[in-house]
Motif scaffolding. Structure first.
Motif, mmCIF file in Angstrom:
data_model
loop_
_atom_site.group_PDB
_atom_site.id
_atom_site.type_symbol
_atom_site.label_atom_id
_atom_site.label_comp_id
_atom_site.label_asym_id
_atom_site.label_seq_id
_atom_site.Cartn_x
_atom_site.Cartn_y
_atom_site.Cartn_z
ATOM 1 N N THR A 59 0.820 -1.204 0.000
ATOM 2 C CA THR A 59 0.000 0.000 0.000
ATOM 3 C C THR A 59 0.860 1.263 0.000
ATOM 4 O O THR A 59 0.344 2.357 -0.224
ATOM 5 N N PRO A 127 -6.912 4.357 -15.094
ATOM 6 C CA PRO A 127 -7.139 2.931 -14.826
ATOM 7 C C PRO A 127 -8.092 2.306 -15.830
ATOM 8 O O PRO A 127 -9.058 2.932 -16.272
ATOM 9 N N ASP A 131 -11.009 -1.248 -9.953
ATOM 10 C CA ASP A 131 -10.260 -2.021 -8.963
ATOM 11 C C ASP A 131 -8.893 -2.477 -9.479
ATOM 12 O O ASP A 131 -8.241 -3.308 -8.871
ATOM 13 N N PHE A 132 -8.452 -1.934 -10.617
ATOM 14 C CA PHE A 132 -7.138 -2.225 -11.193
ATOM 15 C C PHE A 132 -6.964 -3.720 -11.467
ATOM 16 O O PHE A 132 -5.908 -4.305 -11.225
ATOM 17 N N SER A 204 -11.913 -10.363 -8.441
ATOM 18 C CA SER A 204 -12.501 -9.211 -9.099
ATOM 19 C C SER A 204 -13.627 -9.652 -10.021
ATOM 20 O O SER A 204 -13.551 -10.715 -10.649
ATOM 21 N N ALA A 211 -7.663 -8.943 -8.813
ATOM 22 C CA ALA A 211 -7.218 -7.572 -8.594
ATOM 23 C C ALA A 211 -6.072 -7.594 -7.588
ATOM 24 O O ALA A 211 -5.821 -8.635 -6.954
ATOM 25 N N ASN A 219 2.413 -6.290 -6.064
ATOM 26 C CA ASN A 219 1.403 -5.303 -5.684
ATOM 27 C C ASN A 219 2.000 -3.903 -5.524
ATOM 28 O O ASN A 219 1.302 -2.902 -5.707
ATOM 29 N N SER A 222 1.473 -2.254 -8.745
ATOM 30 C CA SER A 222 0.117 -2.069 -9.257
ATOM 31 C C SER A 222 -0.212 -0.587 -9.246
ATOM 32 O O SER A 222 0.110 0.131 -8.281
ATOM 33 N N ARG A 224 -2.760 0.657 -8.519
ATOM 34 C CA ARG A 224 -3.592 0.947 -7.347
ATOM 35 C C ARG A 224 -2.773 1.670 -6.279
ATOM 36 O O ARG A 224 -3.297 2.529 -5.558
ATOM 37 N N TRP A 225 -1.492 1.297 -6.179
ATOM 38 C CA TRP A 225 -0.651 1.813 -5.108
ATOM 39 C C TRP A 225 0.513 2.681 -5.607
ATOM 40 O O TRP A 225 1.132 3.366 -4.800
#
Length: 330
Positions: A59, A127, A131-132, A204, A211, A219, A222, A224-225
């Motif tokens: 994260t 994106p 939720d990527f 997902s 995801a 991760n 990703s 997302r982060w």
């Protein structure tokens, strides 16, 4: 953290950051061509080489890795040349975001896009899904992970580390020669697990059904982060040299490690099509961010080498060393 140092501390400081599924030993083919008076510092990132397999909080993007390396950058003082490969390029960009005053020059070799790996559709990192989906720990080939964990050195299975090294770490047909065992050793040093490589994942409703999770290496990259596009605002702005091969199969606008590209090729079933899930324009994204970096007062130079894959410093070490000598300037 395990760190290898070569050359006198009075020499020009050069910090070399390796990429994913490798270690500081992956720089060895290049080191033979660098001046002996340079002060070279080569860390093993956490979970690679001889460094401890500490957990990775995805994260935070690549900040765990950057936080580990930052004390080395501080010890080297100012005007440090930072050279970084693949995922290490992302770590270096994170260091640039946080410690721009310490970096004299940045050399990015086949770097991960500033917008992460997979799951984005355009040059601004939009994106593909909320939720990527298709990125993170669940996106990796499970057979490769299994064989990596087993320390497999054979060519018996298509996804063996040796076969992956030969097929994807360099241009097709490149012969690693006497260095192959050494470079394979660096791959096999990778710590495996949900908190290491590849990391965890989540289900997902979007194609391809998974995801990113919150832990582990994949991760961290990703989208997302991870978003490193803020480098365009740093001050001061050290010059950036970007080196890549036109045959790179990993970091590419048509990457064989991007599930959207594999879906487009019919290798992952159910791909929803170009409009809904296009391959990530990784190279285009990096170029767009570096152009903005230049427009805001920085400078960058792009070297695209014909017939070269994901590891220019291994495939053309003398040429790579020549570029570094120009960057370091002494």
């Amino acid at each position: 953290m395990h760190v290898t140092k070569r050359g006198p501390e009075t020499g020009p400081p050069v910090l070399l950051i390796h990429g994913n599924c490798s270690s500081s030993g992956y720089w060895e083919p290049l080191l033979r061509h660098l001046p002996e008076h340079w002060h070279l510092v080569l860390p093993d990132l956490r979970g690679y080489g001889e460094s401890p397999a500490l957990g990775v909080d995805a994260t935070r993007g690549l900040r765990d890795f950057a936080d580990d390396v930052a004390p080395l950058l501080a010890d080297l003082g100012h005007n440090v040349t930072v050279v970084a490969h693949s995922m290490g390029g992302g770590v270096a960009m994170q260091l640039l975001l946080e410690h721009p005053e310490r970096i004299g020059a940045l050399v990015l070799e086949a770097p991960v896009s500033p917008f992460g790996f997979g799951g984005t559709r355009d040059l601004t990192g939009t994106p593909t899904t909320p939720d990527f989906a298709g990125t993170g720990g669940g996106s990796v080939n499970a057979d490769f992970v299994r064989l990596l964990a087993a320390g497999d050195r054979s060519t018996a299975e298509q996804s063996s580390p040796r076969n992956v090294l030969r097929a994807f770490y360099a241009a097709p047909g490149f012969d690693f020669g006497a260095d192959e065992e050494l470079l394979l050793d660096t791959m096999l040093s990778t710590a495996i697990g949900d908190e290491q490589y590849p990391g965890d994942g989540t289900a997902s409703a979007n194609w391809p059904g998974m995801a990113p999770g919150t832990k582990g290496v994949l991760n961290t990259m990703s989208p997302r982060w991870l978003d490193l596009s803020g480098i365009v605002e740093v001050d001061p702005k050290p010059p950036i040299t970007w080196i890549r091969g036109d045959q790179d199969a990993i970091v590419s606008d048509a990457s064989f490690f991007d599930l959207a590209q594999l879906g487009k090729l019919g290798l992952v079933p159910g791909w929803p099509g170009e409009e809904e899930c296009p391959p990530q324009p990784m190279v285009g994204q990096t170029r767009a961010v570096l152009q903005q970096y230049a427009e805001k007062g920085g400078a960058f130079t792009e070297h695209t080498w014909t017939g070269v894959g994901h590891s220019p410093h291994v495939e053309r070490p003398e040429e790579f060393a020549a570029v570094l000598k120009e960057v370091v300037g002494s």
